[in-house]
Design an enzyme around this catalytic site. Structure first.
Site, PDB file in Angstrom:
ATOM      1  N   HIS A 236       0.921  -1.279   0.005  1.00 38.43           N
ATOM      2  CA  HIS A 236       0.004   0.014   0.098  1.00 38.43           C
ATOM      3  C   HIS A 236       0.943   1.400  -0.079  1.00 38.43           C
ATOM      4  O   HIS A 236       1.766   1.442  -0.938  1.00 38.43           O
ATOM      5  CB  HIS A 236      -1.003  -0.219   1.170  1.00 38.43           C
ATOM      6  N   HIS A 275      -1.838  -2.193  -9.684  1.00 39.29           N
ATOM      7  CA  HIS A 275      -2.726  -1.796  -8.738  1.00 39.29           C
ATOM      8  C   HIS A 275      -4.342  -2.487  -8.597  1.00 39.29           C
ATOM      9  O   HIS A 275      -4.590  -3.391  -9.602  1.00 39.29           O
ATOM     10  CB  HIS A 275      -3.263  -0.155  -9.297  1.00 39.29           C
ATOM     11  N   ASP A 329       2.291   5.806  -6.411  1.00 38.30           N
ATOM     12  CA  ASP A 329       3.772   5.720  -5.851  1.00 38.30           C
ATOM     13  C   ASP A 329       5.194   5.801  -6.537  1.00 38.30           C
ATOM     14  O   ASP A 329       5.996   6.310  -5.973  1.00 38.30           O
ATOM     15  CB  ASP A 329       4.066   4.340  -4.804  1.00 38.30           C
TER      16      ASP A 329
HETATM   17  N1  CMC Z   1       5.512  -6.190 -10.420  1.00 43.47           N
HETATM   18  C1  CMC Z   1       5.486  -7.399 -11.197  1.00 43.47           C
HETATM   19  N2  CMC Z   1       4.180  -7.793 -11.114  1.00 43.47           N
HETATM   20  C2  CMC Z   1       3.116  -7.657 -10.526  1.00 43.47           C
HETATM   21  C3  CMC Z   1       2.992  -6.621 -10.121  1.00 43.47           C
HETATM   22  C4  CMC Z   1       4.399  -5.554  -9.988  1.00 43.47           C
HETATM   23  N3  CMC Z   1       4.415  -4.648  -8.999  1.00 43.47           N
HETATM   24  N4  CMC Z   1       1.781  -6.185  -9.521  1.00 43.47           N
HETATM   25  C5  CMC Z   1       0.996  -7.151 -10.175  1.00 43.47           C
HETATM   26  N5  CMC Z   1       1.932  -7.948 -10.676  1.00 43.47           N
HETATM   27  C6  CMC Z   1       1.466  -9.262 -11.330  1.00 43.47           C
HETATM   28  C7  CMC Z   1       1.093 -10.226 -10.089  1.00 43.47           C
HETATM   29  O1  CMC Z   1       2.270 -10.947  -9.895  1.00 43.47           O
HETATM   30  C8  CMC Z   1       0.153 -11.099 -10.843  1.00 43.47           C
HETATM   31  O2  CMC Z   1       0.570 -11.853 -11.753  1.00 43.47           O
HETATM   32  P1  CMC Z   1       0.076 -13.382 -12.059  1.00 43.47           P
HETATM   33  O3  CMC Z   1      -1.283 -13.219 -12.522  1.00 43.47           O
HETATM   34  O4  CMC Z   1       0.994 -13.968 -13.138  1.00 43.47           O
HETATM   35  O5  CMC Z   1       0.110 -14.137 -10.976  1.00 43.47           O
HETATM   36  C9  CMC Z   1      -0.663  -9.919 -11.779  1.00 43.47           C
HETATM   37  O6  CMC Z   1       0.020  -8.870 -11.929  1.00 43.47           O
HETATM   38  C10 CMC Z   1      -1.870  -9.475 -11.030  1.00 43.47           C
HETATM   39  O7  CMC Z   1      -1.581  -9.020  -9.904  1.00 43.47           O
HETATM   40  P2  CMC Z   1      -2.414  -9.334  -8.364  1.00 43.47           P
HETATM   41  O8  CMC Z   1      -1.357  -9.673  -7.274  1.00 43.47           O
HETATM   42  O9  CMC Z   1      -3.621 -10.176  -8.636  1.00 43.47           O
HETATM   43  O10 CMC Z   1      -2.776  -7.687  -7.845  1.00 43.47           O
HETATM   44  P3  CMC Z   1      -3.492  -7.457  -6.783  1.00 43.47           P
HETATM   45  O11 CMC Z   1      -4.742  -6.574  -7.155  1.00 43.47           O
HETATM   46  O12 CMC Z   1      -3.786  -8.423  -5.586  1.00 43.47           O
HETATM   47  O13 CMC Z   1      -2.467  -6.391  -6.134  1.00 43.47           O
HETATM   48  C11 CMC Z   1      -0.960  -4.560  -5.868  1.00 43.47           C
HETATM   49  C12 CMC Z   1      -2.388  -5.111  -6.650  1.00 43.47           C
HETATM   50  C13 CMC Z   1      -0.999  -3.068  -5.822  1.00 43.47           C
HETATM   51  C14 CMC Z   1      -0.877  -5.202  -4.385  1.00 43.47           C
HETATM   52  C15 CMC Z   1       0.191  -5.246  -6.457  1.00 43.47           C
HETATM   53  O14 CMC Z   1       0.116  -4.830  -7.843  1.00 43.47           O
HETATM   54  C16 CMC Z   1       1.675  -5.015  -6.046  1.00 43.47           C
HETATM   55  O15 CMC Z   1       2.049  -5.737  -5.259  1.00 43.47           O
HETATM   56  N6  CMC Z   1       2.471  -3.983  -6.443  1.00 43.47           N
HETATM   57  C17 CMC Z   1       3.710  -3.429  -5.936  1.00 43.47           C
HETATM   58  C18 CMC Z   1       3.424  -2.638  -4.660  1.00 43.47           C
HETATM   59  C19 CMC Z   1       2.686  -1.372  -4.855  1.00 43.47           C
HETATM   60  O16 CMC Z   1       3.284  -0.579  -5.967  1.00 43.47           O
HETATM   61  N7  CMC Z   1       1.791  -0.731  -4.253  1.00 43.47           N
HETATM   62  C20 CMC Z   1       1.272   0.480  -4.477  1.00 43.47           C
HETATM   63  C21 CMC Z   1      -0.246   0.466  -4.693  1.00 43.47           C
HETATM   64  S1  CMC Z   1      -0.941   1.894  -5.407  1.00 43.47           S
HETATM   65  C22 CMC Z   1      -0.875   2.878  -3.967  1.00 43.47           C
HETATM   66  C23 CMC Z   1      -1.453   2.525  -2.730  1.00 43.47           C
HETATM   67  O17 CMC Z   1      -2.573   2.071  -2.607  1.00 43.47           O
HETATM   68  O18 CMC Z   1      -0.809   2.710  -1.817  1.00 43.47           O
END
Ligand code: CMC
Length: 387
Positions: A236, A275, A329
């Site tokens: 987050h 996201h 971010d």
């Molecule tokens: N880098 C590489 N791969 C990614 C990333 C990333 N940053 N984000 C998502 N993916 C991949 C993930 O591994 C998954 O792949 P697969 O389908 O092969 O398993 C696919 O994309 C779908 O991702 P998800 O995990 O289902 O997405 P989610 O909705 O559960 O998670 C998230 C969203 C923000 C937690 C995730 O994108 C993440 O961990 N990003 C990095 C951390 C980050 O930048 N967080 C800030 C979010 S925005 C501001 C805020 O809310 O604070």
């Protein structure tokens, strides 16, 4: 008088509800009039006004008024809010003493969470119920959070406290306390824009956590303490710090490709991308990308911006068609760095802004409250012998 037997009450079922939604991605649990997100189109509006327009034309204080009153203020209304906020900038003496008792190497988000919680100890209205009391507490929380963050940083850096200056707006006052000198107009405006962009964002994890807490009819300080703790996580708000750590680790443009490709091959997350809701470019990142380029040029940090741009291009190529784009971010890391803010304060900056969104959501929750209490699917054994 009828002697007919009354109908039997409907059976109360304790069976698990059918819709199992891990991560609550497809569940709506509340109404809000504050922000609207269209994740497919990359749209964010506060009370119907596009975020890009607000970033270009509004101020943080005006945005707070908009979020809390669901309309833009008249000049008089805005002046009244600004005066009310400024009257609350100062923190109780006990909080300065508490800061002095903290370890100098404390993680700033731990310090902030503790200090936000401690504000309740000095507010005679902390447990006063009602919307009007909650609004007064919201004002105090938004006004005092910058003073807590800046003075914790001064203390750990071995500097004297700087008291808030009530002739300044929130962004200028924060930089004034942090650095002990009046910032340039460009620096104040830069921070002000960051505060506008981070102020609210639907039912993100920390806002949800705050609503869960206030829905138990606990107090606003407890809800804000919950929210700060939730924001801290690297999935987050903590991601902005991780982005800066990554940029530092990469160091030079020559290292970008190998570093990022290595992470992608190992299937590691690239911080600042992806996201839960946006499957298009995060509109806050669109604005911040342009802004980061300008501020990086003005402050001699173009290297950081160019490295970020290269990272973006590698990730977008590798993840084409998967809806992975930079989030708020990613370019806020470069922006905060160029504003002279230390990396481990980045998430505190996010909290300082989002405090207004969190408080607004809690007041919305109280206006139409129901305890938020989902269910878990039990996956353990039954009928286990007690030995
Ligand atoms: N880098 C590489 N791969 C990614 C990333 C990333 N940053 N984000 C998502 N993916 C991949 C993930 O591994 C998954 O792949 P697969 O389908 O092969 O398993 C696919 O994309 C779908 O991702 P998800 O995990 O289902 O997405 P989610 O909705 O559960 O998670 C998230 C969203 C923000 C937690 C995730 O994108 C993440 O961990 N990003 C990095 C951390 C980050 O930048 N967080 C800030 C979010 S925005 C501001 C805020 O809310 O604070």
């Amino acid at each position: 008088m009828s002697t007919a037997t009354p109908p039997a009450p409907a059976p109360v079922s304790s069976a698990p509800v059918a819709n199992y939604d891990k991560g609550l991605a497809n569940t709506i649990v509340a109404d809000t009039q504050m922000s609207f997100i269209d994740g497919a189109k990359g749209v964010l509006e506060y009370v119907g006004i596009d975020i890009d327009t607000l970033a270009r034309k509004s101020t943080y204080e005006e945005t707070v008024y908009l979020l809390w009153n669901t309309k833009l203020p008249s000049e008089t209304e805005l002046d009244a809010l600004k005066s009310a906020l400024r009257a609350e900038y100062e923190i109780p003496q006990g909080l300065y003493e508490m800061i002095r008792g903290m370890p100098k190497d404390a993680v700033p988000m731990h310090a902030l969470r503790t200090l936000v919680s401690a504000l309740a100890l000095h507010d005679p209205e902390a447990d006063t119920d009602g919307i009007e009391a909650s609004k007064r507490k919201a004002l105090r929380l938004v006004a005092k959070t910058p003073t807590l963050i800046a003075n914790f940083d001064r203390y750990r850096s071995g500097k004297e406290f700087v008291r808030p200056n009530t002739s300044f707006d929130i962004a200028t006052n924060f930089l004034w306390m942090l650095n002990g000198e009046k910032p340039t107009d460009a620096m104040s405006r830069g921070l002000d824009i960051c505060l506008i962009l981070h102020a609210d964002h639907g039912l993100n994890a920390s806002t949800f956590a705050a609503r869960v807490t206030i829905a138990t009819l606990s107090d606003l300080y407890s809800a804000m303490t919950t929210a700060v703790g939730t924001l801290k996580g690297p999935l987050h708000g903590g991601a902005n710090e991780e982005v800066m750590v990554m940029l530092d680790e990469i160091g030079t443009m020559d290292n970008v490709d190998a570093f990022i490709n290595g992470k992608l091959e190992r299937k590691e997350l690239i911080m600042g991308f992806g996201h839960r809701v946006y499957k298009a470019y995060d509109p806050r990142a669109t604005y911040l990308k342009t802004f980061a380029q300008q501020i990086a040029t003005d402050t001699g940090n173009l290297r950081l911006f160019e490295m970020s741009q290269r990272i973006e291009s590698i990730v977008l190529d590798a993840k084409a068609g998967k809806g992975i784009f930079p989030n708020v971010d990613f370019y806020s890391a470069t922006t905060y760095h160029c504003l002279g803010i230390k990396t481990d304060l980045f998430t505190c900056m996010f909290a300082m802004s989002r405090m207004s969104g969190w408080c607004g959501h809690c007041i919305e929750q109280l206006q139409d409250n129901r305890l938020i209490r989902p269910q878990a699917k039990y996956t353990g054994p039954h009928d286990v012998a007690y030995v």
